[in-house]
Design an enzyme around this catalytic site. Structure first.
Site, PDB file in Angstrom:
ATOM      1  CB  ALA A 121     -31.101  28.289  44.763  1.00 44.66           C
ATOM      2  CE  LYS A 122     -33.219  24.711  50.917  1.00 40.79           C
ATOM      3  NZ  LYS A 122     -34.431  25.294  51.601  1.00 40.79           N
ATOM      4  N   GLY A 123     -28.891  27.894  50.505  1.00 38.33           N
ATOM      5  CA  GLY A 123     -27.724  28.651  50.981  1.00 38.33           C
ATOM      6  C   GLY A 123     -27.719  28.753  52.348  1.00 38.33           C
TER       7      GLY A 123
END
Length: 431
Positions: A121-123
């Site tokens: 994931a990445k944000g």
């Protein structure tokens, strides 16, 4: 130069002219490259080309001048077949959904290559954190946590620090999430200060893993570490920890750099006497016998080059001038596609970022284990566990290099994709 580096990438994957590539384009190209080495169900490969979910939120905060300002935040979740989503949160003006998707895919491969039970994931938030006061950054972080409350969780999605965020950011995020839940939930994020559930050794871990992998590469290429010269671009957390460890182990670190340039001494630098960029910003160029540019550092005649600053510093324009026998990627994506091909053609051993700097997510995994089990590990145990994980991953990638006669980068992706694809094959597709 080592004779153990193997064939150049498959010509079908070659890009004739270097063009700007988005993280998503790069991630998909790397997926296709690894898939070409394996007999995989094409439907699984197709699934992995796309994220599971992308969340976009609006974050309103009241600035200290009384005005309301809104910011846009994202969280991209790529694949959770092996476990909860895992990846950083960055505060940067250039954050967008596509970047987050590509970086989330990279995290899937990085977790898989070191065999962690996580997906990628990445944000991030579209903001320059330097334009905010500390109170405004706290307000932004707490509101971002509020907006993501149904997306993250210690068994769902576990953020960590990234560009523009730090341990304090994670402490604010964890506190806001815990207040919403009505219970302290330290496992919702990693990279926190140890006093609120963080792990000892987390900050040093990407640099430590880069040093461990560099040490193994030096040995694999038939070199004696005490006769090995090293240049490190970027003397922040990753570069400084890698340089100091290699120095301790007997290597001669001849150059280190910050944004202003590099300290250079062919006789070797005393790395522990050189402040990191965090300890004393822009102090590096006051060290050593002479100062050279960051560009000149990349072209030094050394045994090992560790680009540990930013991405895309080894390009088509300078790849032919890189004189190092071994490149260990401490930063994320420091080598462009065309440069990677050139280095492979020249027989330069390139150890990819998803293996070399995987110490960060590995110690994040240790932190998560400590949090969900309400335990605290000593720094010594963290370092021992990290060493074991990195050596196991090194051996598994090395076996693919030798068995398939491929580059280290492709081998790392093959190891990762095999694990992810096998998990999908066994779990199947929900109708």
């Amino acid at each position: 130069m080592s004779s153990k580096e193997h064939a150049a990438p498959d010509e079908t994957q070659s890009i004739p002219e270097e063009e700007p590539e988005t993280p998503l384009e790069t991630a998909r190209r790397q997926l296709d490259s690894a898939a070409s080495e394996l007999d995989l169900d094409p439907n699984i490969v197709e699934r992995l080309r796309h994220p599971s979910k992308v969340t976009q939120v609006t974050i309103p905060i009241e600035r200290e001048n009384g005005e309301l300002e809104t910011f846009t935040g994202f969280r991209a979740q790529h694949d959770s077949v092996r476990g909860p989503f895992k990846g950083g949160i960055r505060y940067h003006p250039d954050v967008d959904a596509e970047e987050c998707i590509g970086l989330a895919m990279w995290m899937t491969w990085k977790c898989a290559v070191v065999n962690l039970p996580f997906g990628g994931a990445k944000g991030g938030v579209v903001v320059n954190p330097k334009d905010l006061t500390e109170d405004e950054r706290e307000q932004l972080t707490r509101r971002f946590a509020q907006e993501l409350r149904d997306v993250v969780g210690e068994n769902r999605d576990i953020p960590a620090p990234d560009m523009g965020t730090d341990a304090q950011t994670m402490a604010w995020f964890m506190d806001a999430y815990s207040m919403q839940r009505g219970e302290t939930s330290p496992g919702v994020v990693t990279g926190k200060p140890p006093v609120v559930g963080g792990s000892y050794g987390r900050e040093e871990s990407p640099g430590r893993s880069a040093a461990i992998i560099a040490r193994e590469a030096i040995d694999y290429c038939g070199k004696d570490i005490e006769e090995t010269t090293v240049a490190v671009q970027g003397y922040g957390s990753v570069g400084a920890n890698a340089a100091r460890l290699l120095d301790e182990w007997g290597a001669r670190v001849v150059a280190v750099s910050d944004v202003n340039g590099a300290a250079y001494n062919p006789a070797g630098l005393v790395t522990h006497e050189i402040p990191t960029h965090v300890e004393e910003p822009e102090a590096v160029t006051r060290q050593g016998e002479e100062t050279i540019s960051n560009e000149e550092l990349l072209e030094l005649d050394v045994d090992v080059l560790i680009p540990a600053a930013v991405g895309n510093v080894i390009t088509e324009a300078n790849a032919h001038d890189v004189q190092a026998d071994i490149v260990v990627e401490g930063a994320n994506g420091p080598t462009t596609t065309r440069a990677d091909e050139i280095l492979a053609e020249r027989g330069v051993t390139v150890i990819p970022d998803i293996l070399a700097n995987a110490g960060g997510v590995t110690v994040s995994y240790f932190e998560w284990l400590q949090d969900i089990n309400r335990q605290e590990w000593s720094l010594e145990r963290v370092r021992e566990e990290l060493e074991e994980k990195m050596l196991t991953a090194w051996d598994e990638v090395r076996e693919e290099v030798e068995a398939r006669d491929i580059t280290w980068r492709r081998a790392a992706y093959v190891v990762a994709l095999q694990r992810v694809a096998e998990s999908h094959e066994h779990r199947g597709l929900w109708p």
